[in-house]
Design a protein around this motif. Structure first.
Motif, PDB file in Angstrom:
ATOM      1  N   LYS A   1       0.846  -1.206   0.000  1.00 35.45           N
ATOM      2  CA  LYS A   1       0.000   0.000   0.000  1.00 35.45           C
ATOM      3  C   LYS A   1       0.883   1.260   0.000  1.00 35.45           C
ATOM      4  O   LYS A   1       1.774   1.400   0.852  1.00 35.45           O
ATOM      5  CB  LYS A   1      -0.905  -0.013   1.237  1.00 35.45           C
ATOM      6  CG  LYS A   1      -2.076   0.919   1.147  1.00 35.45           C
ATOM      7  CD  LYS A   1      -3.002   0.665   2.340  1.00 35.45           C
ATOM      8  CE  LYS A   1      -4.270   1.403   2.330  1.00 35.45           C
ATOM      9  NZ  LYS A   1      -4.348   2.718   1.891  1.00 35.45           N
ATOM     10  N   GLY A   2       0.670   2.118  -0.940  1.00 32.14           N
ATOM     11  CA  GLY A   2       1.448   3.354  -1.033  1.00 32.14           C
ATOM     12  C   GLY A   2       2.710   3.212  -1.868  1.00 32.14           C
ATOM     13  O   GLY A   2       3.453   4.182  -2.047  1.00 32.14           O
ATOM     14  N   PHE A   3       2.965   1.994  -2.380  1.00 29.67           N
ATOM     15  CA  PHE A   3       4.212   1.782  -3.115  1.00 29.67           C
ATOM     16  C   PHE A   3       4.204   2.441  -4.493  1.00 29.67           C
ATOM     17  O   PHE A   3       5.260   2.771  -5.020  1.00 29.67           O
ATOM     18  CB  PHE A   3       4.512   0.272  -3.244  1.00 29.67           C
ATOM     19  CG  PHE A   3       5.853  -0.009  -3.874  1.00 29.67           C
ATOM     20  CD1 PHE A   3       7.035   0.167  -3.155  1.00 29.67           C
ATOM     21  CD2 PHE A   3       5.950  -0.410  -5.199  1.00 29.67           C
ATOM     22  CE1 PHE A   3       8.275  -0.049  -3.746  1.00 29.67           C
ATOM     23  CE2 PHE A   3       7.195  -0.635  -5.794  1.00 29.67           C
ATOM     24  CZ  PHE A   3       8.353  -0.452  -5.065  1.00 29.67           C
ATOM     25  N   SER A   4       3.005   2.634  -5.091  1.00 26.86           N
ATOM     26  CA  SER A   4       2.969   3.185  -6.451  1.00 26.86           C
ATOM     27  C   SER A   4       3.641   4.570  -6.509  1.00 26.86           C
ATOM     28  O   SER A   4       4.361   4.870  -7.461  1.00 26.86           O
ATOM     29  CB  SER A   4       1.542   3.228  -6.978  1.00 26.86           C
ATOM     30  OG  SER A   4       0.747   3.931  -6.101  1.00 26.86           O
ATOM     31  N   ASP A   5       3.474   5.383  -5.463  1.00 26.91           N
ATOM     32  CA  ASP A   5       4.136   6.695  -5.431  1.00 26.91           C
ATOM     33  C   ASP A   5       5.654   6.521  -5.365  1.00 26.91           C
ATOM     34  O   ASP A   5       6.395   7.216  -6.049  1.00 26.91           O
ATOM     35  CB  ASP A   5       3.663   7.503  -4.212  1.00 26.91           C
ATOM     36  CG  ASP A   5       2.210   7.941  -4.361  1.00 26.91           C
ATOM     37  OD1 ASP A   5       1.710   7.907  -5.504  1.00 26.91           O
ATOM     38  OD2 ASP A   5       1.588   8.293  -3.342  1.00 26.91           O
ATOM     39  N   HIS A   6       6.064   5.577  -4.509  1.00 28.80           N
ATOM     40  CA  HIS A   6       7.498   5.290  -4.359  1.00 28.80           C
ATOM     41  C   HIS A   6       8.063   4.795  -5.695  1.00 28.80           C
ATOM     42  O   HIS A   6       9.154   5.194  -6.103  1.00 28.80           O
ATOM     43  CB  HIS A   6       7.683   4.221  -3.267  1.00 28.80           C
ATOM     44  CG  HIS A   6       9.114   3.909  -2.957  1.00 28.80           C
ATOM     45  ND1 HIS A   6       9.873   4.663  -2.091  1.00 28.80           N
ATOM     46  CD2 HIS A   6       9.937   2.929  -3.412  1.00 28.80           C
ATOM     47  CE1 HIS A   6      11.090   4.168  -2.022  1.00 28.80           C
ATOM     48  NE2 HIS A   6      11.148   3.101  -2.814  1.00 28.80           N
ATOM     49  N   TYR A   7       7.281   3.961  -6.373  1.00 27.00           N
ATOM     50  CA  TYR A   7       7.688   3.402  -7.676  1.00 27.00           C
ATOM     51  C   TYR A   7       7.868   4.537  -8.688  1.00 27.00           C
ATOM     52  O   TYR A   7       8.880   4.603  -9.395  1.00 27.00           O
ATOM     53  CB  TYR A   7       6.625   2.406  -8.148  1.00 27.00           C
ATOM     54  CG  TYR A   7       6.889   1.816  -9.520  1.00 27.00           C
ATOM     55  CD1 TYR A   7       7.756   0.738  -9.678  1.00 27.00           C
ATOM     56  CD2 TYR A   7       6.285   2.351 -10.649  1.00 27.00           C
ATOM     57  CE1 TYR A   7       8.009   0.203 -10.929  1.00 27.00           C
ATOM     58  CE2 TYR A   7       6.532   1.820 -11.909  1.00 27.00           C
ATOM     59  CZ  TYR A   7       7.387   0.746 -12.041  1.00 27.00           C
ATOM     60  OH  TYR A   7       7.643   0.215 -13.278  1.00 27.00           O
ATOM     61  N   ASN A   8       6.896   5.424  -8.742  1.00 23.05           N
ATOM     62  CA  ASN A   8       6.976   6.533  -9.695  1.00 23.05           C
ATOM     63  C   ASN A   8       8.163   7.457  -9.405  1.00 23.05           C
ATOM     64  O   ASN A   8       8.811   7.955 -10.324  1.00 23.05           O
ATOM     65  CB  ASN A   8       5.682   7.363  -9.668  1.00 23.05           C
ATOM     66  CG  ASN A   8       4.521   6.575 -10.251  1.00 23.05           C
ATOM     67  OD1 ASN A   8       4.715   5.644 -11.034  1.00 23.05           O
ATOM     68  ND2 ASN A   8       3.304   6.917  -9.851  1.00 23.05           N
ATOM     69  N   ALA A   9       8.455   7.642  -8.134  1.00 25.32           N
ATOM     70  CA  ALA A   9       9.519   8.570  -7.751  1.00 25.32           C
ATOM     71  C   ALA A   9      10.913   7.966  -7.903  1.00 25.32           C
ATOM     72  O   ALA A   9      11.850   8.649  -8.310  1.00 25.32           O
ATOM     73  CB  ALA A   9       9.298   9.029  -6.313  1.00 25.32           C
ATOM     74  N   LYS A  10      11.055   6.674  -7.567  1.00 28.92           N
ATOM     75  CA  LYS A  10      12.411   6.109  -7.458  1.00 28.92           C
ATOM     76  C   LYS A  10      12.764   5.106  -8.554  1.00 28.92           C
ATOM     77  O   LYS A  10      13.940   4.858  -8.805  1.00 28.92           O
ATOM     78  CB  LYS A  10      12.578   5.408  -6.089  1.00 28.92           C
ATOM     79  CG  LYS A  10      12.275   6.258  -4.893  1.00 28.92           C
ATOM     80  CD  LYS A  10      13.517   6.929  -4.379  1.00 28.92           C
ATOM     81  CE  LYS A  10      13.197   7.812  -3.202  1.00 28.92           C
ATOM     82  NZ  LYS A  10      14.347   8.464  -2.657  1.00 28.92           N
ATOM     83  N   LEU A  11      11.775   4.469  -9.149  1.00 29.39           N
ATOM     84  CA  LEU A  11      12.095   3.349 -10.037  1.00 29.39           C
ATOM     85  C   LEU A  11      11.733   3.571 -11.511  1.00 29.39           C
ATOM     86  O   LEU A  11      12.420   3.070 -12.394  1.00 29.39           O
ATOM     87  CB  LEU A  11      11.395   2.072  -9.526  1.00 29.39           C
ATOM     88  CG  LEU A  11      11.904   1.559  -8.180  1.00 29.39           C
ATOM     89  CD1 LEU A  11      10.896   0.665  -7.523  1.00 29.39           C
ATOM     90  CD2 LEU A  11      13.200   0.796  -8.368  1.00 29.39           C
ATOM     91  N   LYS A  12      10.677   4.288 -11.731  1.00 23.52           N
ATOM     92  CA  LYS A  12      10.157   4.421 -13.103  1.00 23.52           C
ATOM     93  C   LYS A  12      11.222   4.984 -14.069  1.00 23.52           C
ATOM     94  O   LYS A  12      11.349   4.525 -15.196  1.00 23.52           O
ATOM     95  CB  LYS A  12       8.927   5.329 -13.092  1.00 23.52           C
ATOM     96  CG  LYS A  12       7.919   4.993 -14.171  1.00 23.52           C
ATOM     97  CD  LYS A  12       6.629   5.746 -13.891  1.00 23.52           C
ATOM     98  CE  LYS A  12       5.564   5.348 -14.863  1.00 23.52           C
ATOM     99  NZ  LYS A  12       4.267   5.911 -14.512  1.00 23.52           N
TER     100      LYS A  12
END
Lengths: 192, 357
Positions: free
Chosen positions: B44-55
């Motif tokens: 939960k909440g990982f999509s923001d982290h994904y967009n910021a750090k991994l995408k």
């Protein structure tokens, strides 16, 4: 194999079994003493801690004089020597310790009503130590009950009941939480 | 509930992945921009982290994946004839050996096994270099979502220091990988995968046999204790008796019958064992056993630390297959699921709180 030999084998087997049972009773009895000593060590630790708590509490809790003197009295009673072979004396010793549990519990709840005392740094540290000791007392009592369960089982069932008198072992009382500890806690009184 | 055994796609590390390289489609890249879809409480909440750090790293790693997959595929294609030549040589060697020797040593089989092994390793090497770059560069970014963790693929030998716990079987060779260290809710956490093997001798022949394959977890504890308490799986009274007769520890009988049914407890101190294993803690341990499903979880409290060992059937902390376009989504989902499971140990056992309950 003649009848004499069979008789000897039976006699040796029975004697061996009785000896093993006797040894088990002694072992169980010693385990109870060990557990009882374990409780006493932890009660002593608590007893050493109580004067510090009372010392700090007296400064703030003017309306709890009765409670404080009751704790002092019970502490003195708990520290008294008792005969660990005498199940009645053990039971009484446990009852006094239990009463002290209840009074100390009451004192700790009362602390909540005195914000200055509750926020006192020393009091907070002492309370932490007190909780730690209380947990160890609870652990020691669980060990004691486990040891008593084993001893009582081994001496209440024949031929254990017969051998118990030779092993100088008697049924020991279980530790039971007193009525005050069993009573439901009124969380609102603590949490405000 | 999910288990550590079902979180990977089959064949991620084995022959399946290598043979999928025959399909040219594995070199195609996904033109769509990746979008992380949260699946449960654990991400939960990982999509923001994904967009910021991994995408922003996806393009770079997709290029690396295609390069590695192309290299591995080329190797596979030019080595394909050997898949026919090797069995022919192997069969001829076996026939020759049967004619020439009274006691054949299986020369043909050994030749075929070594040759196939060498080919497999040669192809797999390109894949491993790429997968290790994912572990080293991407896994720490994913773990950053949970807390301050370090991930390392090269792990020094260290199982010896846990041997005194009595949970580690005797071993000769230790192979470690994938270590995670850091803090979760104030609890110091160290975990790594280990494969322990022991030399077994039979006449003049010797071979390495696996004695343990799984996860070693070392956690700091909020309680102070001086003795040692171990919790093992209950293996029946006779095996328990023989297994612990010489360990110098006392068997602890606890009040919870359900707990006693699953676990056996041994300790140097009857009171300390009960101080650690409070009634609530036993209930939490049962919850934990449920979460780890069929794994035989074992624990040791010593030196103010809790050591947990969990046998695994296959490695965890592995990146997704090289045969699919890279977007780190499957890597993140697997890693977060696995770490969630491990962090649940801290949460369920409430190791971060000084509760005395």
């Amino acid at each position: 194999m003649d009848n004499g030999t069979i008789l000897i084998i039976v006699a040796v087997t029975v004697t061996l079994l009785l000896y093993l049972l006797y040894a088990r009773i002694i072992k169980n009895k010693n385990k109870v003493y060990e557990a009882l000593a374990g409780i006493d060590v932890q009660l002593k630790n608590r007893s050493n801690l109580i004067p510090n708590i009372l010392e700090i509490a007296k400064k703030f809790m003017e309306h709890e004089k009765e409670l404080i003197s009751s704790v002092t009295e019970l502490r003195t009673k708990t520290d008294k020597d008792y005969d660990s072979n005498d199940s009645a004396a053990v039971k009484e010793h446990m009852a006094v310790a239990s009463a002290l549990d209840a009074q100390m519990g009451q004192l700790m709840i009362s602390v909540e009503a005195y914000p200055d005392l509750k926020s006192d740094q020393t009091m907070q540290q002492v309370q932490l130590s007190y909780n730690e000791v209380e947990t160890k007392i609870a652990a020691a009592r669980r060990f004691y009950n486990s040891a008593v369960g084993q001893l009582n089982n081994s001496i209440e069932i024949f031929p254990g009941s017969f051998l118990a008198q030779y092993a100088n072992a008697s049924v020991m009382p279980f530790y039971e939480a007193d009525e005050a500890s069993k009573a439901p806690i009124d969380a609102s009184s603590i949490l405000g | 509930m999910f288990s550590l055994f079902g979180s990977r796609k089959p064949g991620d590390l084995g022959l399946g992945q290598v043979f999928r390289l025959y399909n040219r489609d594995v070199l195609k890249s996904d033109k769509l921009l990746p979008n992380y879809e949260e699946l449960g409480a654990w991400d939960k909440g990982f999509s923001d982290h994904y967009n910021a750090k991994l995408k922003n790293l996806v393009d770079d790693f997709e290029q690396k994946r295609v390069t590695a997959a192309t290299a591995a595929r080329n190797k596979l294609l030019w080595l394909t004839p050997f898949f026919f030549i090797i069995p022919i040589i192997g069969i001829n060697l076996t026939i020759w050996e049967l004619n020439e020797h009274d006691e054949p040593n299986g020369l043909g089989v050994i030749f075929a096994a070594l040759s196939f092994g060498a080919i497999f390793w040669y192809i797999k090497r390109s894949i491993l270099v790429y997968q290790n770059s994912i572990k080293e560069k991407i896994f720490p970014q994913i773990l950053g979502f949970i807390g301050d963790f370090k991930f390392s693929t090269e792990v020094p030998s260290q199982v010896k220091k846990f041997e005194k716990s009595g949970l580690i079987p005797a071993f000769s060779v230790e192979t470690n990988e994938d270590q995670i260290t850091g803090k979760y809710k104030g609890v110091q956490l160290q975990l790594f995968e280990t494969h322990l093997q022991k030399w077994k001798y039979r006449g003049k022949r010797s071979r390495l046999v696996t004695v343990f394959n799984g996860l070693v977890i070392n956690l700091s504890m909020n309680k102070n204790f001086t003795g040692k308490t171990i919790i093992k799986q209950d293996r029946g009274s006779v095996t328990n008796w023989f297994g612990n007769k010489f360990s110098g520890l006392e068997n602890i009988k606890l009040e919870d019958p359900k707990f006693e049914e699953i676990f056996e407890v041994y300790s140097t101190d009857q009171i300390e064992a009960r101080y650690l294993l409070t009634v609530s803690f036993m209930e939490r341990l049962l919850d934990l056993a449920d979460i780890f499903d069929k794994a035989e979880i074992q624990l040791c409290f010593e030196d103010n630390h809790l050591l947990i060992i969990i046998p695994l059937r296959k490695p965890i902390f592995e990146p997704g297959p090289i045969t699919e376009p890279e977007n780190f989504i499957d890597d993140a989902q697997s890693l977060l699921k696995e770490m969630h499971l491990i962090c649940q140990i801290v949460d369920i056992l409430k190791l971060n709180m000084k509760l005395n309950l």
